[in-house]
Design a protein around this motif. Sequence first.
Motif, PDB file in Angstrom:
ATOM      1  N   ILE B  68      32.798  42.915  33.492  1.00 17.77           N
ATOM      2  CA  ILE B  68      33.771  42.906  32.392  1.00 17.77           C
ATOM      3  C   ILE B  68      33.864  44.292  31.767  1.00 17.77           C
ATOM      4  N   LEU B  69      32.706  44.897  31.529  1.00 19.20           N
ATOM      5  CA  LEU B  69      32.710  46.226  30.905  1.00 19.20           C
ATOM      6  C   LEU B  69      33.377  47.250  31.817  1.00 19.20           C
ATOM      7  N   LEU B  70      33.092  47.148  33.102  1.00 23.70           N
ATOM      8  CA  LEU B  70      33.702  48.084  34.052  1.00 23.70           C
ATOM      9  C   LEU B  70      35.221  47.895  34.075  1.00 23.70           C
ATOM     10  N   ALA B  71      35.649  46.641  34.045  1.00 27.19           N
ATOM     11  CA  ALA B  71      37.091  46.354  34.043  1.00 27.19           C
ATOM     12  C   ALA B  71      37.750  46.921  32.789  1.00 27.19           C
ATOM     13  N   THR B 264      38.081  15.850  35.007  1.00 22.33           N
ATOM     14  CA  THR B 264      37.157  16.615  34.176  1.00 22.33           C
ATOM     15  C   THR B 264      36.172  17.390  35.048  1.00 22.33           C
ATOM     16  N   ALA B 265      35.703  16.748  36.118  1.00 24.10           N
ATOM     17  CA  ALA B 265      34.827  17.469  37.046  1.00 24.10           C
ATOM     18  C   ALA B 265      35.567  18.641  37.667  1.00 24.10           C
ATOM     19  N   ALA B 266      36.848  18.432  37.990  1.00 29.38           N
ATOM     20  CA  ALA B 266      37.648  19.506  38.599  1.00 29.38           C
ATOM     21  C   ALA B 266      37.835  20.660  37.620  1.00 29.38           C
ATOM     22  N   ALA B 267      38.070  20.346  36.353  1.00 31.53           N
ATOM     23  CA  ALA B 267      38.269  21.399  35.358  1.00 31.53           C
ATOM     24  C   ALA B 267      37.006  22.244  35.217  1.00 31.53           C
ATOM     25  N   ASP B 268      35.851  21.576  35.196  1.00 35.14           N
ATOM     26  CA  ASP B 268      34.591  22.311  35.102  1.00 35.14           C
ATOM     27  C   ASP B 268      34.389  23.183  36.342  1.00 35.14           C
ATOM     28  N   ASP B 269      34.694  22.620  37.499  1.00 37.97           N
ATOM     29  CA  ASP B 269      34.522  23.374  38.742  1.00 37.97           C
ATOM     30  C   ASP B 269      35.505  24.537  38.823  1.00 37.97           C
ATOM     31  N   PHE B 270      36.697  24.356  38.281  1.00 35.35           N
ATOM     32  CA  PHE B 270      37.694  25.438  38.299  1.00 35.35           C
ATOM     33  C   PHE B 270      37.142  26.673  37.599  1.00 35.35           C
ATOM     34  N   VAL B 271      36.527  26.474  36.446  1.00 35.47           N
ATOM     35  CA  VAL B 271      35.960  27.609  35.719  1.00 35.47           C
ATOM     36  C   VAL B 271      34.757  28.164  36.471  1.00 35.47           C
ATOM     37  N   GLU B 272      33.938  27.265  37.010  1.00 36.50           N
ATOM     38  CA  GLU B 272      32.734  27.688  37.720  1.00 36.50           C
ATOM     39  C   GLU B 272      33.078  28.516  38.959  1.00 36.50           C
ATOM     40  N   ILE B 273      34.029  28.018  39.741  1.00 35.33           N
ATOM     41  CA  ILE B 273      34.367  28.680  41.001  1.00 35.33           C
ATOM     42  C   ILE B 273      35.328  29.837  40.761  1.00 35.33           C
ATOM     43  N   GLY B 274      36.276  29.609  39.856  1.00 37.65           N
ATOM     44  CA  GLY B 274      37.315  30.613  39.637  1.00 37.65           C
ATOM     45  C   GLY B 274      36.750  31.958  39.211  1.00 37.65           C
ATOM     46  N   ARG B 275      35.667  31.926  38.439  1.00 35.99           N
ATOM     47  CA  ARG B 275      35.135  33.211  37.971  1.00 35.99           C
ATOM     48  C   ARG B 275      34.573  34.028  39.128  1.00 35.99           C
ATOM     49  N   PHE B 276      34.034  33.384  40.143  1.00 38.60           N
ATOM     50  CA  PHE B 276      33.542  34.150  41.298  1.00 38.60           C
ATOM     51  C   PHE B 276      34.695  34.738  42.089  1.00 38.60           C
ATOM     52  N   LEU B 277      35.797  34.010  42.177  1.00 40.25           N
ATOM     53  CA  LEU B 277      36.990  34.580  42.799  1.00 40.25           C
ATOM     54  C   LEU B 277      37.425  35.823  42.032  1.00 40.25           C
ATOM     55  N   ILE B 278      37.480  35.715  40.716  1.00 47.60           N
ATOM     56  CA  ILE B 278      37.956  36.823  39.892  1.00 47.60           C
ATOM     57  C   ILE B 278      37.022  38.021  40.015  1.00 47.60           C
ATOM     58  N   LEU B 279      35.726  37.783  39.987  1.00 46.18           N
ATOM     59  CA  LEU B 279      34.779  38.891  40.135  1.00 46.18           C
ATOM     60  C   LEU B 279      34.930  39.545  41.502  1.00 46.18           C
ATOM     61  N   GLY B 280      35.036  38.715  42.526  1.00 44.67           N
ATOM     62  CA  GLY B 280      35.176  39.255  43.871  1.00 44.67           C
ATOM     63  C   GLY B 280      36.472  40.023  44.044  1.00 44.67           C
ATOM     64  N   ALA B 281      37.558  39.473  43.492  1.00 46.77           N
ATOM     65  CA  ALA B 281      38.844  40.164  43.602  1.00 46.77           C
ATOM     66  C   ALA B 281      38.812  41.490  42.857  1.00 46.77           C
ATOM     67  N   PHE B 282      38.106  41.521  41.740  1.00 44.50           N
ATOM     68  CA  PHE B 282      38.008  42.774  40.979  1.00 44.50           C
ATOM     69  C   PHE B 282      37.315  43.849  41.803  1.00 44.50           C
ATOM     70  N   PHE B 283      36.182  43.486  42.388  1.00 43.75           N
ATOM     71  CA  PHE B 283      35.459  44.488  43.166  1.00 43.75           C
ATOM     72  C   PHE B 283      36.202  44.849  44.454  1.00 43.75           C
ATOM     73  N   ALA B 284      36.963  43.901  44.982  1.00 46.76           N
ATOM     74  CA  ALA B 284      37.806  44.235  46.131  1.00 46.76           C
ATOM     75  C   ALA B 284      38.878  45.246  45.714  1.00 46.76           C
ATOM     76  N   GLY B 285      39.450  45.061  44.534  1.00 45.35           N
ATOM     77  CA  GLY B 285      40.427  46.015  44.025  1.00 45.35           C
ATOM     78  C   GLY B 285      39.813  47.382  43.805  1.00 45.35           C
ATOM     79  N   VAL B 286      38.582  47.404  43.281  1.00 49.54           N
ATOM     80  CA  VAL B 286      37.895  48.683  43.084  1.00 49.54           C
ATOM     81  C   VAL B 286      37.663  49.357  44.428  1.00 49.54           C
TER      82      VAL B 286
END
Lengths: 241, 393
Positions: B68-71, B264-286
Amino acid sequence: MRAAPGYLTRLLQLTIVVAWLGAYGWLLSGDPAPRYTRYLNAGFTPLVYGGLALLAVLLIAPLGRRSTQMPRLGQLTVWVRTAVMLLPLVYLGAAHSETLGAAAAGKRGVVQRTTTGALSGRSAGPRAEGDEGATLVELHENPDAQLGRRVETEGMVYHGPEVPEGHFVLFRFAITCCVADAQPVAVLVRHASADLVEIDSWVRVRGLLDRLEVEGEESLRIQADAVEQIPPPDSPYLNLF
Amino acid sequence: MRLSDQSTAYDEAVNASGAAPADSPPRFLPVTESPYEAAAPPAPPTAAADQRAPGDGPGLLLFQAAAILLALFFLATAGTNPDWPVLSRGFTGIVLEALPFVLLGALVSGFIEVFVPRERITALLPARASYTVLLAGLLGVVFPVCECAVIPVVRRLMRKGVPLSAAIAYLLAGPIVNPIVASSTAVAYAFHPEVAKIVAIRMMAGYAIAVAVGALLGELFSPRRALLPGAVEDTPVDGCGCHTCPADQPPRRGFFGRIFTALTAAADDFVEIGRFLILGAFFAGVAQSFIDYRHMTVLTSTPSLSIGLMMALAVGLNLCSEADAFVAASFQNTLPLSAQMAFMVLGPMLDIKLLLMYTALFRRRMIFALATLVLVLVFASMRAFAYFSAGAA
């Protein structure tokens, strides 16, 4: 780590889903071209609508759930996860007007991309609203049919030490799926005032299409008799199939 | 002690809510005492554990905070950074393209969790171990899981008596050999002339490597030597918060109540999984903003180097299997297909996030053996693929 209150976890989850729902809705809007075409291939309309629909379905969960039913997570965990989930939206807002330019084109070998065969058998995807003349992808698709003819096309300007004297490179980025895989599609342009055409500017070029050998490779070239500055298009990227 | 005599709180709740009876499908596995029970005396709960809220460990929190700080740093210096458009566009483009698949995966996972009792999964497996491991590698086709959710599911399977070899095969293959990943791969390479071949190779390579690793480790390790004491127990899983844990989500009654529970399980999983996608996409962009493609010819002309690079990227980016094809496809104009395939096959089996999660289940020697086998087999198979592709060309 202390547990975050259930109402906080619920509120943040709701914020995430609503924010992304709004973002996908915003991306689908725009005139003349939807805003998502600045990030994705224009053929991905069903994908974007699919994301919107799935987010709308998911909205039921944080809306209908009681705070006491929220997962019990540490406070810091909840805040950090939320920040990560909203980070792309911050970038979306801050960088929406940005486009890939000459610096990126240079790093992606724009001069080599003027050679015939640079498309490697790919073909043009949907045209964007407002594109005039032949697109650079269309010129590369079937160059033999247009050699020796007058053509008109648009793109951005690149100057570099590897560009032959009296020329500049006219390029546009073409995307297959999303901007991350964008590659420049380019032609050389010979013009009397080539050095004066500003780098990164958008221009419309009219002239005769021919070939020029550069470092043993044949490149497409336009011998321009008119170079006209134009405003940046709403959809700066070409689409590849 | 017979496993069938034990009924978990979740199973009782599911049965009370009208779900399919747990014992209705015929069982192929003999219902005997699980070998894992003998090896795993339950760990006594501690007072500190009762008061501590589950969440990300310090390492993972630090990693996310640093990202987050790097972004934010890149955002603040955008005006003076010529690579800013590449970073910002690459980052957001990958996320926008892949997020619908993360959503789909979370929804499917949520519905499976609520509507499919785990006995249905174990009932599909034959008793003979060699057949079990072959079939376990295909279980993801009917019970797709993301790599984040697979570990709690595998723990439950082993508790039900599934052999170690089959459990490992499902652990590795489940996140790859499933319809959601197949479709996301097809979309990522939608405009590639050999898209069907790419999807097929990914599925087959994932299956073959998973079954091979599962069979080998099943021979080399006994459950006692492979698993941590107390690892295979019916306790809430806090490793990833994916809410495949029964204690987290007691289902509501009635059909619509269960649908709501799935959401509700899907919503929790969306946040759980989605953040790894976002982190990975960020470093891929870098990574993309730093790469000068003019200097990449040495990589494209040396398959081993490009495969090794993409394998390192797969381990470092921690992408979910529904979304990693989009990152791999972003390199389709610069790196050979073998390197892209190495990224797509290795990522769901082994990355930093998974290594951390494996520590909740396996002993260190087992993790080392698993990681080594996976890395060697992925590299060797993709190197062979590169060799034969070049020969065919």
